[in-house]
Design a protein around this motif. Sequence first.
Motif, PDB file in Angstrom:
ATOM      1  N   UNK A 180      20.006  36.947 -11.605  1.00 38.70           N
ATOM      2  CA  UNK A 180      19.585  36.153 -10.445  1.00 38.70           C
ATOM      3  C   UNK A 180      20.724  35.825  -9.484  1.00 38.70           C
ATOM      4  N   UNK A 181      21.951  36.227  -9.811  1.00 42.32           N
ATOM      5  CA  UNK A 181      23.010  35.973  -8.835  1.00 42.32           C
ATOM      6  C   UNK A 181      24.380  35.681  -9.399  1.00 42.32           C
ATOM      7  N   UNK A 182      24.496  35.597 -10.720  1.00 43.39           N
ATOM      8  CA  UNK A 182      25.798  35.310 -11.309  1.00 43.39           C
ATOM      9  C   UNK A 182      26.652  36.559 -11.532  1.00 43.39           C
ATOM     10  N   UNK A 183      26.125  37.725 -11.248  1.00 39.86           N
ATOM     11  CA  UNK A 183      26.856  38.971 -11.512  1.00 39.86           C
ATOM     12  C   UNK A 183      28.229  38.934 -10.855  1.00 39.86           C
ATOM     13  N   UNK A 184      29.263  39.245 -11.648  1.00 38.52           N
ATOM     14  CA  UNK A 184      30.617  39.280 -11.122  1.00 38.52           C
ATOM     15  C   UNK A 184      31.319  37.944 -11.127  1.00 38.52           C
ATOM     16  N   UNK A 185      30.621  36.873 -11.534  1.00 35.05           N
ATOM     17  CA  UNK A 185      31.233  35.536 -11.511  1.00 35.05           C
ATOM     18  C   UNK A 185      31.247  34.880 -12.884  1.00 35.05           C
ATOM     19  N   UNK A 186      30.793  35.587 -13.926  1.00 30.78           N
ATOM     20  CA  UNK A 186      30.661  34.950 -15.239  1.00 30.78           C
ATOM     21  C   UNK A 186      31.907  35.144 -16.087  1.00 30.78           C
ATOM     22  N   UNK A 187      32.100  34.209 -16.992  1.00 32.27           N
ATOM     23  CA  UNK A 187      33.112  34.332 -18.029  1.00 32.27           C
ATOM     24  C   UNK A 187      32.466  35.127 -19.164  1.00 32.27           C
ATOM     25  N   UNK A 188      32.852  36.387 -19.305  1.00 35.78           N
ATOM     26  CA  UNK A 188      32.208  37.281 -20.262  1.00 35.78           C
ATOM     27  C   UNK A 188      32.335  36.784 -21.702  1.00 35.78           C
ATOM     28  N   UNK A 189      33.327  35.946 -21.971  1.00 33.67           N
ATOM     29  CA  UNK A 189      33.562  35.470 -23.335  1.00 33.67           C
ATOM     30  C   UNK A 189      32.664  34.289 -23.706  1.00 33.67           C
ATOM     31  N   UNK A 190      31.983  33.725 -22.722  1.00 36.93           N
ATOM     32  CA  UNK A 190      31.188  32.531 -22.967  1.00 36.93           C
ATOM     33  C   UNK A 190      29.692  32.841 -22.960  1.00 36.93           C
ATOM     34  N   UNK A 191      28.984  32.302 -23.945  1.00 37.37           N
ATOM     35  CA  UNK A 191      27.546  32.488 -24.063  1.00 37.37           C
ATOM     36  C   UNK A 191      26.839  31.158 -23.828  1.00 37.37           C
ATOM     37  N   UNK A 192      25.498  31.197 -23.890  1.00 34.43           N
ATOM     38  CA  UNK A 192      24.709  29.989 -23.648  1.00 34.43           C
ATOM     39  C   UNK A 192      25.060  28.895 -24.646  1.00 34.43           C
ATOM     40  N   UNK A 193      25.312  29.261 -25.896  1.00 32.12           N
ATOM     41  CA  UNK A 193      25.673  28.259 -26.901  1.00 32.12           C
ATOM     42  C   UNK A 193      26.947  27.527 -26.526  1.00 32.12           C
ATOM     43  N   UNK A 194      27.880  28.230 -25.860  1.00 31.61           N
ATOM     44  CA  UNK A 194      29.120  27.589 -25.425  1.00 31.61           C
ATOM     45  C   UNK A 194      28.849  26.545 -24.351  1.00 31.61           C
ATOM     46  N   UNK A 195      27.831  26.801 -23.532  1.00 30.13           N
ATOM     47  CA  UNK A 195      27.464  25.823 -22.505  1.00 30.13           C
ATOM     48  C   UNK A 195      26.951  24.538 -23.142  1.00 30.13           C
ATOM     49  N   UNK A 196      26.105  24.675 -24.150  1.00 30.46           N
ATOM     50  CA  UNK A 196      25.597  23.485 -24.845  1.00 30.46           C
ATOM     51  C   UNK A 196      26.753  22.690 -25.464  1.00 30.46           C
ATOM     52  N   UNK A 197      27.705  23.401 -26.066  1.00 30.83           N
ATOM     53  CA  UNK A 197      28.848  22.735 -26.679  1.00 30.83           C
ATOM     54  C   UNK A 197      29.685  22.009 -25.630  1.00 30.83           C
ATOM     55  N   UNK A 198      29.885  22.655 -24.484  1.00 33.36           N
ATOM     56  CA  UNK A 198      30.693  22.034 -23.436  1.00 33.36           C
ATOM     57  C   UNK A 198      30.046  20.748 -22.936  1.00 33.36           C
ATOM     58  N   UNK A 199      28.754  20.802 -22.606  1.00 34.31           N
ATOM     59  CA  UNK A 199      28.107  19.610 -22.052  1.00 34.31           C
ATOM     60  C   UNK A 199      28.017  18.495 -23.087  1.00 34.31           C
ATOM     61  N   UNK A 200      27.884  18.854 -24.339  1.00 35.40           N
ATOM     62  CA  UNK A 200      27.905  17.828 -25.384  1.00 35.40           C
ATOM     63  C   UNK A 200      29.256  17.138 -25.406  1.00 35.40           C
ATOM     64  N   UNK A 201      30.332  17.900 -25.277  1.00 31.18           N
ATOM     65  CA  UNK A 201      31.673  17.301 -25.296  1.00 31.18           C
ATOM     66  C   UNK A 201      31.908  16.433 -24.070  1.00 31.18           C
ATOM     67  N   UNK A 202      31.365  16.839 -22.923  1.00 28.55           N
ATOM     68  CA  UNK A 202      31.546  16.041 -21.708  1.00 28.55           C
ATOM     69  C   UNK A 202      30.766  14.732 -21.794  1.00 28.55           C
ATOM     70  N   UNK A 203      29.602  14.780 -22.388  1.00 29.78           N
ATOM     71  CA  UNK A 203      28.812  13.549 -22.532  1.00 29.78           C
ATOM     72  C   UNK A 203      29.469  12.587 -23.513  1.00 29.78           C
ATOM     73  N   UNK A 204      30.196  13.134 -24.459  1.00 27.35           N
ATOM     74  CA  UNK A 204      30.928  12.267 -25.385  1.00 27.35           C
ATOM     75  C   UNK A 204      32.052  11.523 -24.666  1.00 27.35           C
ATOM     76  N   UNK A 205      32.482  12.040 -23.510  1.00 24.57           N
ATOM     77  CA  UNK A 205      33.477  11.334 -22.696  1.00 24.57           C
ATOM     78  C   UNK A 205      32.860  10.137 -21.972  1.00 24.57           C
ATOM     79  N   UNK A 206      31.538  10.049 -21.999  1.00 26.57           N
ATOM     80  CA  UNK A 206      30.857   8.968 -21.287  1.00 26.57           C
ATOM     81  C   UNK A 206      30.291   9.396 -19.944  1.00 26.57           C
ATOM     82  N   UNK A 207      30.382  10.674 -19.620  1.00 30.77           N
ATOM     83  CA  UNK A 207      29.849  11.178 -18.364  1.00 30.77           C
ATOM     84  C   UNK A 207      28.358  11.485 -18.487  1.00 30.77           C
ATOM     85  N   UNK A 208      27.616  11.249 -17.411  1.00 32.54           N
ATOM     86  CA  UNK A 208      26.277  11.817 -17.290  1.00 32.54           C
ATOM     87  C   UNK A 208      26.504  13.245 -16.805  1.00 32.54           C
ATOM     88  N   UNK A 209      26.644  14.190 -17.725  1.00 33.09           N
ATOM     89  CA  UNK A 209      27.014  15.557 -17.386  1.00 33.09           C
ATOM     90  C   UNK A 209      25.769  16.435 -17.304  1.00 33.09           C
TER      91      UNK A 209
END
Length: 213
Positions: A180-209
């Motif tokens: 849909x438009x991310x071609x050429x802009x993605x981090x090939x090493x990161x998958x959807x599961x990594x996104x869930x892990x990242x946002x979980x870690x940001x919310x643990x900082x107290x952010x509404x992420x």
Amino acid sequence: MGADLFDRGYLLIANQKDALALRAQAADGNDEPCHNRSCQAIYMDLGATRWEARPNSIGQAWFYRSYEQRSISMDRLLLWEAVPVSPPSAIFAQLPKELFHKYQYFNIPAGTDYSDASHPVRLLKSIAQAADFVAFKLDIDNYAAENSILSSLSSDAAAAALVDEFFLEYHVNFQPMVQLGWAGTVDEKKKLADAFKLFHSLRKLGWRAHSWV
């Protein structure tokens, strides 16, 4: 009917009650939670495009109005956009004139060199106070730069403590979005599961992420 992939109705954005609760928490019983000025609501947008964006995109106005609808009136807007706007006057053509005094638009890439005084995280630390409400959007379609800025923001305890709400378009290798438009802009090493892990870690900082598209 099919779902609108660009529908942002799923976002549970902070309202005035949330902002006041955060302010009270930061004040910690202090009758003057912000020093030398009134407490503010600050919006920082890295990848700001225009005030009103093209169809299937979101401009600055969407954020401003969404917070206004929730009784949070932004006192200050700092915005970065790497794509040159020509003529420069077009940056302000759609901006309501009553907001000019709140508005700072940098038509340059958001810097990633933290030693530079213009780095967005350094600017945040120089203008914001703990009891301010700070919304921070990071969407510059360059995952290396985004990762650098996010690392500077989240690993600096003083900076991280200033952020209340955070929006990130995290370009992981997820085929539906690549098509849909991310071609050429993605981090090939990161998958959807990594996104869930990242946002979980940001919310643990107290952010509404929020995951942002």
